[in-house]
Design a protein around this motif. Sequence first.
Motif, PDB file in Angstrom:
ATOM      1  N   TRP A  46       0.824  -1.216   0.000  1.00 17.31           N
ATOM      2  CA  TRP A  46       0.000   0.000   0.000  1.00 17.31           C
ATOM      3  C   TRP A  46       0.856   1.264   0.000  1.00 17.31           C
ATOM      4  O   TRP A  46       0.489   2.289  -0.577  1.00 17.31           O
ATOM      5  CB  TRP A  46      -0.939  -0.008   1.208  1.00 17.31           C
ATOM      6  N   PHE A  47       2.037   1.206   0.643  1.00 17.68           N
ATOM      7  CA  PHE A  47       2.877   2.407   0.742  1.00 17.68           C
ATOM      8  C   PHE A  47       3.604   2.726  -0.564  1.00 17.68           C
ATOM      9  O   PHE A  47       4.293   3.745  -0.663  1.00 17.68           O
ATOM     10  CB  PHE A  47       3.882   2.276   1.894  1.00 17.68           C
ATOM     11  N   ASP A  48       3.457   1.874  -1.567  1.00 17.97           N
ATOM     12  CA  ASP A  48       4.061   2.160  -2.865  1.00 17.97           C
ATOM     13  C   ASP A  48       3.245   3.161  -3.681  1.00 17.97           C
ATOM     14  O   ASP A  48       3.735   3.687  -4.683  1.00 17.97           O
ATOM     15  CB  ASP A  48       4.199   0.871  -3.689  1.00 17.97           C
ATOM     16  N   LYS A  49       2.031   3.405  -3.261  1.00 20.37           N
ATOM     17  CA  LYS A  49       1.160   4.302  -4.017  1.00 20.37           C
ATOM     18  C   LYS A  49       1.791   5.681  -4.140  1.00 20.37           C
ATOM     19  O   LYS A  49       2.239   6.266  -3.152  1.00 20.37           O
ATOM     20  CB  LYS A  49      -0.206   4.406  -3.361  1.00 20.37           C
ATOM     21  N   ASP A  50       1.867   6.168  -5.375  1.00 21.04           N
ATOM     22  CA  ASP A  50       2.421   7.497  -5.713  1.00 21.04           C
ATOM     23  C   ASP A  50       3.921   7.611  -5.442  1.00 21.04           C
ATOM     24  O   ASP A  50       4.457   8.716  -5.382  1.00 21.04           O
ATOM     25  CB  ASP A  50       1.679   8.613  -4.947  1.00 21.04           C
ATOM     26  N   SER A  51       4.608   6.490  -5.261  1.00 22.26           N
ATOM     27  CA  SER A  51       6.049   6.545  -5.021  1.00 22.26           C
ATOM     28  C   SER A  51       6.805   6.575  -6.349  1.00 22.26           C
ATOM     29  O   SER A  51       6.290   6.166  -7.394  1.00 22.26           O
ATOM     30  CB  SER A  51       6.513   5.340  -4.192  1.00 22.26           C
ATOM     31  N   SER A  52       8.055   7.029  -6.305  1.00 24.63           N
ATOM     32  CA  SER A  52       8.878   7.108  -7.514  1.00 24.63           C
ATOM     33  C   SER A  52       9.225   5.723  -8.059  1.00 24.63           C
ATOM     34  O   SER A  52       9.580   5.579  -9.227  1.00 24.63           O
ATOM     35  CB  SER A  52      10.172   7.870  -7.212  1.00 24.63           C
ATOM     36  N   ALA A  53       9.099   4.694  -7.224  1.00 24.64           N
ATOM     37  CA  ALA A  53       9.425   3.335  -7.660  1.00 24.64           C
ATOM     38  C   ALA A  53       8.478   2.845  -8.746  1.00 24.64           C
ATOM     39  O   ALA A  53       8.806   1.916  -9.488  1.00 24.64           O
ATOM     40  CB  ALA A  53       9.381   2.385  -6.472  1.00 24.64           C
ATOM     41  N   PHE A  54       7.302   3.483  -8.864  1.00 27.95           N
ATOM     42  CA  PHE A  54       6.310   3.065  -9.852  1.00 27.95           C
ATOM     43  C   PHE A  54       5.830   4.245 -10.689  1.00 27.95           C
ATOM     44  O   PHE A  54       4.729   4.227 -11.219  1.00 27.95           O
ATOM     45  CB  PHE A  54       5.124   2.401  -9.149  1.00 27.95           C
ATOM     46  N   THR A  55       6.678   5.241 -10.845  1.00 31.56           N
ATOM     47  CA  THR A  55       6.261   6.455 -11.534  1.00 31.56           C
ATOM     48  C   THR A  55       6.018   6.257 -13.024  1.00 31.56           C
ATOM     49  O   THR A  55       5.305   7.019 -13.654  1.00 31.56           O
ATOM     50  CB  THR A  55       7.309   7.572 -11.315  1.00 31.56           C
ATOM     51  N   ASP A  56       6.633   5.234 -13.615  1.00 31.56           N
ATOM     52  CA  ASP A  56       6.453   4.932 -15.032  1.00 31.56           C
ATOM     53  C   ASP A  56       6.695   3.436 -15.241  1.00 31.56           C
ATOM     54  O   ASP A  56       7.101   2.731 -14.321  1.00 31.56           O
ATOM     55  CB  ASP A  56       7.389   5.773 -15.902  1.00 31.56           C
ATOM     56  N   THR A  57       6.462   2.976 -16.458  1.00 25.91           N
ATOM     57  CA  THR A  57       6.542   1.534 -16.731  1.00 25.91           C
ATOM     58  C   THR A  57       7.936   0.942 -16.499  1.00 25.91           C
ATOM     59  O   THR A  57       8.065  -0.068 -15.801  1.00 25.91           O
ATOM     60  CB  THR A  57       6.064   1.234 -18.156  1.00 25.91           C
ATOM     61  N   PRO A  58       9.017   1.516 -17.077  1.00 27.79           N
ATOM     62  CA  PRO A  58      10.330   0.919 -16.823  1.00 27.79           C
ATOM     63  C   PRO A  58      10.737   0.977 -15.357  1.00 27.79           C
ATOM     64  O   PRO A  58      11.403   0.061 -14.859  1.00 27.79           O
ATOM     65  CB  PRO A  58      11.283   1.727 -17.710  1.00 27.79           C
ATOM     66  N   SER A  59      10.324   2.028 -14.633  1.00 31.36           N
ATOM     67  CA  SER A  59      10.621   2.089 -13.199  1.00 31.36           C
ATOM     68  C   SER A  59       9.906   0.977 -12.455  1.00 31.36           C
ATOM     69  O   SER A  59      10.484   0.330 -11.569  1.00 31.36           O
ATOM     70  CB  SER A  59      10.195   3.454 -12.629  1.00 31.36           C
ATOM     71  N   ALA A  60       8.632   0.751 -12.809  1.00 28.68           N
ATOM     72  CA  ALA A  60       7.866  -0.318 -12.170  1.00 28.68           C
ATOM     73  C   ALA A  60       8.492  -1.683 -12.462  1.00 28.68           C
ATOM     74  O   ALA A  60       8.613  -2.534 -11.571  1.00 28.68           O
ATOM     75  CB  ALA A  60       6.420  -0.275 -12.659  1.00 28.68           C
ATOM     76  N   LEU A  61       8.899  -1.890 -13.704  1.00 28.18           N
ATOM     77  CA  LEU A  61       9.532  -3.154 -14.073  1.00 28.18           C
ATOM     78  C   LEU A  61      10.826  -3.355 -13.299  1.00 28.18           C
ATOM     79  O   LEU A  61      11.080  -4.442 -12.760  1.00 28.18           O
ATOM     80  CB  LEU A  61       9.808  -3.176 -15.578  1.00 28.18           C
ATOM     81  N   GLN A  62      11.654  -2.331 -13.227  1.00 25.38           N
ATOM     82  CA  GLN A  62      12.921  -2.429 -12.510  1.00 25.38           C
ATOM     83  C   GLN A  62      12.686  -2.685 -11.021  1.00 25.38           C
ATOM     84  O   GLN A  62      13.368  -3.529 -10.412  1.00 25.38           O
ATOM     85  CB  GLN A  62      13.746  -1.164 -12.696  1.00 25.38           C
ATOM     86  N   THR A  63      11.708  -2.005 -10.453  1.00 30.32           N
ATOM     87  CA  THR A  63      11.399  -2.177  -9.032  1.00 30.32           C
ATOM     88  C   THR A  63      10.927  -3.594  -8.740  1.00 30.32           C
ATOM     89  O   THR A  63      11.413  -4.254  -7.811  1.00 30.32           O
ATOM     90  CB  THR A  63      10.319  -1.170  -8.597  1.00 30.32           C
ATOM     91  N   ILE A  64       9.985  -4.083  -9.522  1.00 34.42           N
ATOM     92  CA  ILE A  64       9.421  -5.409  -9.287  1.00 34.42           C
ATOM     93  C   ILE A  64      10.467  -6.498  -9.481  1.00 34.42           C
ATOM     94  O   ILE A  64      10.596  -7.417  -8.659  1.00 34.42           O
ATOM     95  CB  ILE A  64       8.208  -5.640 -10.205  1.00 34.42           C
TER      96      ILE A  64
END
Length: 356
Positions: A205-223
């Motif tokens: 839940w704390f990932d909401k609006d975080s920079s870790a998921f700000t765009d698709t490649p960031s989300a992929l890298q984070t996951i």
Amino acid sequence: MKLISDFKDFLNDTVNLNQTRIDRLEDRVEVIKDSIRSSDWEPRISVFIEQGSWAHDTIIRPVDGGEFDADLLVKVHPVDGWSAAQYVKELGRVFRDSGRYGDKTVVYDYCVTITYADDCKIDVAPLVMDREYQGTLEVCNKREDKFEESQPVEFTRWIREKNGYSGNNSFRKATRLIKYIRDIKRRFSCQSVLLTTLIGHRIEWFDKDSSAFTDTPSALQTIMGRLDDWLQARADKPSVPNPTLPSQDFADLWNDTQYANFRNFVNKYRKWIDEAVEATDRSDSIEKWRRVFGDEFAKGENVAKAELSAMQRTSALLLQSAAHLDSLVDNIIDFGINVLPSWFKTPPHLQRRRRD
């Protein structure tokens, strides 16, 4: 580099199931529903439920141009005296006896599969409600002739919750991309329900609006980073419980060798993704992303790359020619000196003087 625009094009043009096929799937499903309703299948139908990648909106285009899979549950009231196997067998009989579906039908352990050649497979599975007590839902295992508890609606709700935490539909986009890696590379085995669960557990839940998921490649890298960290901390196959039915362990879909292989390749692809993001030159970043996804990524760059290669080859040729000319001049000078007549050479007394 993240190459956000290229990721958008890659998803739309290569990874996502195109809208034409989705529309055709939905039309076919409606016809299947009507066929079941009008058949002599005895169970009384409550509702039809989409399941799996179709319901989760993580379905992708087949990488080999073949069929994609979609799951449809038929939620029914129990029939007195019917065994689990009977629900599946009788549903299979209905489709086999149909002029429309007879040659497209195969009966499996839990479902009846309708195959539309070179397009899609639709798995239709009975889901029995309130058989033992109010509120239970059970799928039917034909092979073992037993009922198994299931919570498909709650699982889909969990997936949607995780996608909401990620923002920008990032969970779904990253899941499609990881499925594409699985299918295009063919280096690891991981069924979609297991893969989706593993990915979902990496988002909170704390990932909401975080920079870790700000765009698709960031989300992929984070996951991929979080998944790799989790896997590397577990050398032996861990438990992966169904988040809505803890008694069900999705890790049973792996054997130990498959888990070890998955663990190794997630680690490899995680490193490749990090290198692609960290690249500061666009061309270099594209090459590194293509190592992950293949040549379909940023495929509009092919002409520019070819032109660049031609320029590089021309420059190399010019440098080689220049070096050849320099060598030729040196050889001519050496040759000229060696063939000078003896009267033109330095007299001996001058040679001695020069040495003095």
